[in-house]
Motif scaffolding. Structure first.
Motif, PDB file in Angstrom:
ATOM      1  N   TYR A  35       0.883  -1.105  -0.113  1.00 18.27           N
ATOM      2  CA  TYR A  35      -0.092   0.078  -0.094  1.00 18.27           C
ATOM      3  C   TYR A  35       0.745   1.207   0.062  1.00 18.27           C
ATOM      4  O   TYR A  35       1.981   1.218   0.610  1.00 18.27           O
ATOM      5  N   GLN A  36       0.312   2.367  -0.882  1.00 19.06           N
ATOM      6  CA  GLN A  36       1.213   3.587  -0.650  1.00 19.06           C
ATOM      7  C   GLN A  36       0.646   4.346   0.103  1.00 19.06           C
ATOM      8  O   GLN A  36      -0.386   4.634   0.598  1.00 19.06           O
ATOM      9  N   ILE A  37       1.687   5.076   1.099  1.00 26.37           N
ATOM     10  CA  ILE A  37       1.364   5.794   2.187  1.00 26.37           C
ATOM     11  C   ILE A  37       1.722   7.214   2.146  1.00 26.37           C
ATOM     12  O   ILE A  37       2.915   7.463   1.668  1.00 26.37           O
ATOM     13  N   GLN A  38       0.717   8.137   2.353  1.00 25.61           N
ATOM     14  CA  GLN A  38       0.983   9.627   2.248  1.00 25.61           C
ATOM     15  C   GLN A  38       0.754  10.175   3.957  1.00 25.61           C
ATOM     16  O   GLN A  38       0.161   9.820   4.473  1.00 25.61           O
ATOM     17  N   THR A  39       1.846  11.115   3.935  1.00 26.59           N
ATOM     18  CA  THR A  39       1.739  11.918   5.242  1.00 26.59           C
ATOM     19  C   THR A  39       1.717  13.150   5.010  1.00 26.59           C
ATOM     20  O   THR A  39       2.005  13.665   3.876  1.00 26.59           O
ATOM     21  N   TRP A  40       1.437  14.078   5.675  1.00 25.43           N
ATOM     22  CA  TRP A  40       1.527  15.729   5.648  1.00 25.43           C
ATOM     23  C   TRP A  40       2.765  16.334   5.827  1.00 25.43           C
ATOM     24  O   TRP A  40       3.308  17.427   5.374  1.00 25.43           O
ATOM     25  N   ARG A  41       3.757  15.107   6.113  1.00 25.38           N
ATOM     26  CA  ARG A  41       5.413  15.685   6.160  1.00 25.38           C
ATOM     27  C   ARG A  41       5.891  15.221   4.729  1.00 25.38           C
ATOM     28  O   ARG A  41       7.181  15.188   4.654  1.00 25.38           O
ATOM     29  N   ASP A  42       5.400  14.829   3.665  1.00 23.88           N
ATOM     30  CA  ASP A  42       5.852  14.148   2.526  1.00 23.88           C
ATOM     31  C   ASP A  42       6.509  15.342   1.936  1.00 23.88           C
ATOM     32  O   ASP A  42       5.965  16.529   2.071  1.00 23.88           O
ATOM     33  N   GLY A  43       7.731  15.062   1.440  1.00 26.09           N
ATOM     34  CA  GLY A  43       8.909  16.195   0.852  1.00 26.09           C
ATOM     35  C   GLY A  43       9.660  16.497   1.802  1.00 26.09           C
ATOM     36  O   GLY A  43      10.901  16.895   1.529  1.00 26.09           O
ATOM     37  N   GLU A  44       9.660  16.198   3.106  1.00 25.47           N
ATOM     38  CA  GLU A  44      10.884  16.172   4.215  1.00 25.47           C
ATOM     39  C   GLU A  44      11.644  14.963   4.044  1.00 25.47           C
ATOM     40  O   GLU A  44      11.256  14.007   3.491  1.00 25.47           O
ATOM     41  N   GLU A  45      12.791  15.044   4.704  1.00 25.42           N
ATOM     42  CA  GLU A  45      13.739  13.926   4.541  1.00 25.42           C
ATOM     43  C   GLU A  45      13.091  12.626   4.904  1.00 25.42           C
ATOM     44  O   GLU A  45      12.638  12.610   5.970  1.00 25.42           O
ATOM     45  N   THR A  46      13.247  11.522   4.414  1.00 28.73           N
ATOM     46  CA  THR A  46      13.008  10.160   4.777  1.00 28.73           C
ATOM     47  C   THR A  46      13.922   9.094   5.153  1.00 28.73           C
ATOM     48  O   THR A  46      14.977   9.479   4.966  1.00 28.73           O
ATOM     49  N   GLY A  47      13.500   8.329   5.961  1.00 29.75           N
ATOM     50  CA  GLY A  47      14.318   7.071   6.176  1.00 29.75           C
ATOM     51  C   GLY A  47      13.571   5.792   6.209  1.00 29.75           C
ATOM     52  O   GLY A  47      12.440   5.999   6.428  1.00 29.75           O
ATOM     53  N   PRO A  48      14.298   4.695   6.271  1.00 23.80           N
ATOM     54  CA  PRO A  48      13.599   3.380   6.308  1.00 23.80           C
ATOM     55  C   PRO A  48      12.859   3.077   7.494  1.00 23.80           C
ATOM     56  O   PRO A  48      13.269   3.212   8.591  1.00 23.80           O
ATOM     57  N   CYS A  49      11.771   2.613   7.433  1.00 19.49           N
ATOM     58  CA  CYS A  49      10.760   2.258   8.840  1.00 19.49           C
ATOM     59  C   CYS A  49      10.230   0.777   8.562  1.00 19.49           C
ATOM     60  O   CYS A  49      10.015   0.431   7.615  1.00 19.49           O
ATOM     61  N   ILE A  50      10.405   0.099   9.555  1.00 19.31           N
ATOM     62  CA  ILE A  50       9.199  -1.251   9.647  1.00 19.31           C
ATOM     63  C   ILE A  50       8.152  -0.590  10.244  1.00 19.31           C
ATOM     64  O   ILE A  50       8.005  -0.030  10.839  1.00 19.31           O
ATOM     65  N   LEU A  51       7.037  -0.948   9.239  1.00 18.93           N
ATOM     66  CA  LEU A  51       5.607  -0.363   9.569  1.00 18.93           C
ATOM     67  C   LEU A  51       5.035  -1.495  10.258  1.00 18.93           C
ATOM     68  O   LEU A  51       4.926  -2.911   9.941  1.00 18.93           O
ATOM     69  N   ALA A  52       4.154  -1.201  11.463  1.00 20.39           N
ATOM     70  CA  ALA A  52       3.548  -2.533  12.228  1.00 20.39           C
ATOM     71  C   ALA A  52       2.189  -1.803  12.599  1.00 20.39           C
ATOM     72  O   ALA A  52       1.933  -0.587  12.620  1.00 20.39           O
ATOM     73  N   GLY A  53       1.247  -2.866  13.036  1.00 18.75           N
ATOM     74  CA  GLY A  53       0.079  -2.321  13.554  1.00 18.75           C
ATOM     75  C   GLY A  53       0.135  -2.119  15.024  1.00 18.75           C
ATOM     76  O   GLY A  53       0.993  -2.674  15.716  1.00 18.75           O
ATOM     77  N   PRO A  54      -1.029  -1.907  15.675  1.00 17.36           N
ATOM     78  CA  PRO A  54      -1.363  -1.585  16.858  1.00 17.36           C
ATOM     79  C   PRO A  54      -1.513  -2.771  17.939  1.00 17.36           C
ATOM     80  O   PRO A  54      -1.630  -2.443  19.108  1.00 17.36           O
TER      81      PRO A  54
END
Lengths: 387, 387
Positions: free
Chosen positions: B314-333
């Motif tokens: 899935y493609q994920i969008q945030t309101w900080r898109d455009g800022e510097e990024t780094g790799p994340c492991i994405l997990a649920g709650p």
């Protein structure tokens, strides 16, 4: 169906569940829970755990009758969410017996818990401590640590916990935020079948514990988490001997810890539940196939999610048991090709099995009803009845 | 958030969804569906499919507003269960436009469908034909066949269908039971990204089709199933060109088939949905970890089940898109160690991301809301809003 105390594969029969389902028709798959067995399991675990406090892991099965039964037995609760806290409170649990054990909490849910009187929270990161300090000022916290894989049937990922070298930083940070860091928690891994498999994990945590105390942290709480096994066909230690053995190892490695918490879930409820289900179709894909396909009215999306990767081998009983058997691929009823329960290791089922036959799935009181989807393929969630 | 027609990763922006979520707070993860896009997708697919009849695969997303939108467009429906049939009827679908496409049906559900006026049923085995003959006498049936794996992103298991050599036996058996065997169905595999990937499968089915006709079976119905893709970041053919290409291949291989059915699900609704979710925690497990862990308030058990095996990105969008990024492991709650979305291939997210930030998950209108668990860990099922 056998009425004796054990059957051929070594299961204890559960006359109360068998009698309940024997007299009834079910329109759809139904999980029947005997709360008397839950109470027995509580007492058996408590007999081994001694002074340790049991906090039932609500996520294993949140049926209100299980919660109220355990309240009456004196159990505490490990809650993963606001929803689980509300459930426990609604059944009469005192808030101070409920720990908010999820390390991933929304600020508003922490604030809710604090207002409701919950006093103890888990954390494994700075940001989580900040949220707790802001929304539950002065709360007690315990730091969850990552341990290296044990002999559990399903070792955990690194999703929860911080690395050992970060523990003291987090303890200090909690204090600086006005929180009361009480101790540590960890998880040995789900379905750790023998108490001796805890030894490496406990030794890892004990090193962290003693180092932190030597550095001046007044740790008083050790939360040993879950891992208490259920019987799915492979040997496990019995609950009292298992718990006593774990506690003996805790005493040897940690000394006299004022407050020990344990969070059994699966081990408390798995064998208290049986699913009555139905064969929907038996077929062979080609004339030469050795394996039949047997399709049930329950599958991965309606309660049996833990068959993913064929991890759990549920034991299946039919009224044709005793007749000649053959290998079957077992699948669920949904129009989804991944809804297959056992294929790599087929199950032996009677050759006479056919559409309409009832099947009983044993020891499935844990992690079935809530893993059920809300309505995939238009099938309703797993029905649950407590007796 | 971009208001332009496409963004950096090639997604079409969906101004209606973006505008809806932009103005609102959500207490929990919420899937927003734009039924106008569903209607557009129907028309785009129909433009390519021509005379073929579309039967929307209800399981992809059974929201009543989607069903009523598609009824208004003239769509038929592929139902997996009594529940899905009831849903379609409740929204005003005519029963003869609903096919009961699950090959695994309870006798009482077949009887219900027959009484409700459903005339067309799928089958792949003798026992299923017997159940249909007994509970829906004289019904039209189509035989599902197993095809060898295609180039689909997720080739299907052998759960559905019979081997090619059994087709004529089943057609004969259906006739002997007083049923009306009309034709064949198959499934090319979910998310078959390019029409050219259909060629092997269509050739396999055409051989079976022509052999059966040569043997005297009067086949008039070809159900080409689903497989119509959605865009998840990797290139796919557009819906009209894709469908037209598939139909051209069908005509080349099968000739003039009186009645062609197609069952798009994912391709109809995926890009009509966007989930508004929230970051709950950002942490590093140790001082030296290169990857952060980012925990969302939605995970595998609350809507994103198709991340299993990291199948869908899935493609994920945030309101900080455009800022510097780094790799994340994405997990649920949830307090479940398997509730990790992306770990083998981490996702790039802004370094500034923190608890409370909104994330938008795009093109997730298919197979999210109903895969959601009924309440695992006390979290409610995915909320759905149709606009």
């Amino acid at each position: 169906m056998s009425a004796s105390a054990t059957d051929a594969v070594g299961f204890f029969s559960v006359p109360s569940l068998e009698a309940y389902v024997a007299g009834r028709d079910f329109d759809r798959p139904t999980l029947v829970i005997d709360t008397g067995i839950v109470a027995q399991n509580y007492r058996a675990l408590k007999a081994g755990l001694g002074e340790a406090h049991i906090h039932y892991a609500v996520k294993a099965n949140p049926h209100p009758a299980i919660i109220s039964t355990l309240i009456a037995e004196g159990s505490g609760f490990d809650a993963a969410s606001r929803g689980e806290i509300e459930l426990c409170l609604s059944q009469g649990a005192r808030p101070e017996t409920i720990s908010f054990g999820n390390t991933i909490k929304k600020p508003r849910d922490i604030a809710f818990a604090h207002r409701a009187g919950i006093i103890r929270f888990a954390a494994d990161a700075e940001e989580e401590l900040e949220k707790i300090a802001e929304n539950a000022p002065g709360a007690r916290v315990y730091i969850r640590v990552i341990v290296e894989p044990s002999g559990a049937d399903w070792p955990l990922t690194r999703k929860f916990g911080c690395s050992p070298e970060r523990v003291e930083t987090l303890l200090d940070y909690a204090t600086s935020l006005g929180l009361h860091p009480e101790g540590l928690s960890f998880h040995v891994g789900s379905q750790t079948r023998f108490a001796k498999m805890w030894s490496d994990t406990l030794a890892q945590v004990a090193r962290i514990w003693h180092a932190a105390r030597a550095a001046g942290h007044d740790l008083t709480l050790l939360n040993i988490g879950g891992g208490f096994p259920a019987f799915y066909g492979e040997a496990v230690d019995g609950p009292t001997a298992y718990s006593a053995d774990v506690m003996s190892r805790v005493r040897d490695l940690f000394g006299n810890v004022p407050h020990v918490m344990a969070e059994p879930g699966r081990g408390m409820v798995a064998d208290a539940g049986m699913i009555a289900a139905e064969v929907v179709l038996v077929s062979r894909k080609s004339e030469t196939d050795l394996h039949r396909w047997v399709y049930l009215d329950i599958g991965r999306f309606s309660g049996l999610a833990e068959t993913e990767g064929e991890a759990i081998r549920y034991q299946i009983q039919t009224w044709r048991d005793g007749e000649e058997t053959g290998p079957c691929i077992l699948a669920g009823p949904s129009c989804d090709s991944v809804d297959v329960l056992y294929e790599k290791r087929p199950v032996q089922l009677p050759l006479g099995l056919r559409s309409g036959d009832r099947v009983l799935i044993r020891n499935c009181g844990a992690y079935t009803s809530t893993y059920s989807s809300v309505g995939f393929n238009g099938f309703p969630p797993l029905e649950v009845v407590a007796i």
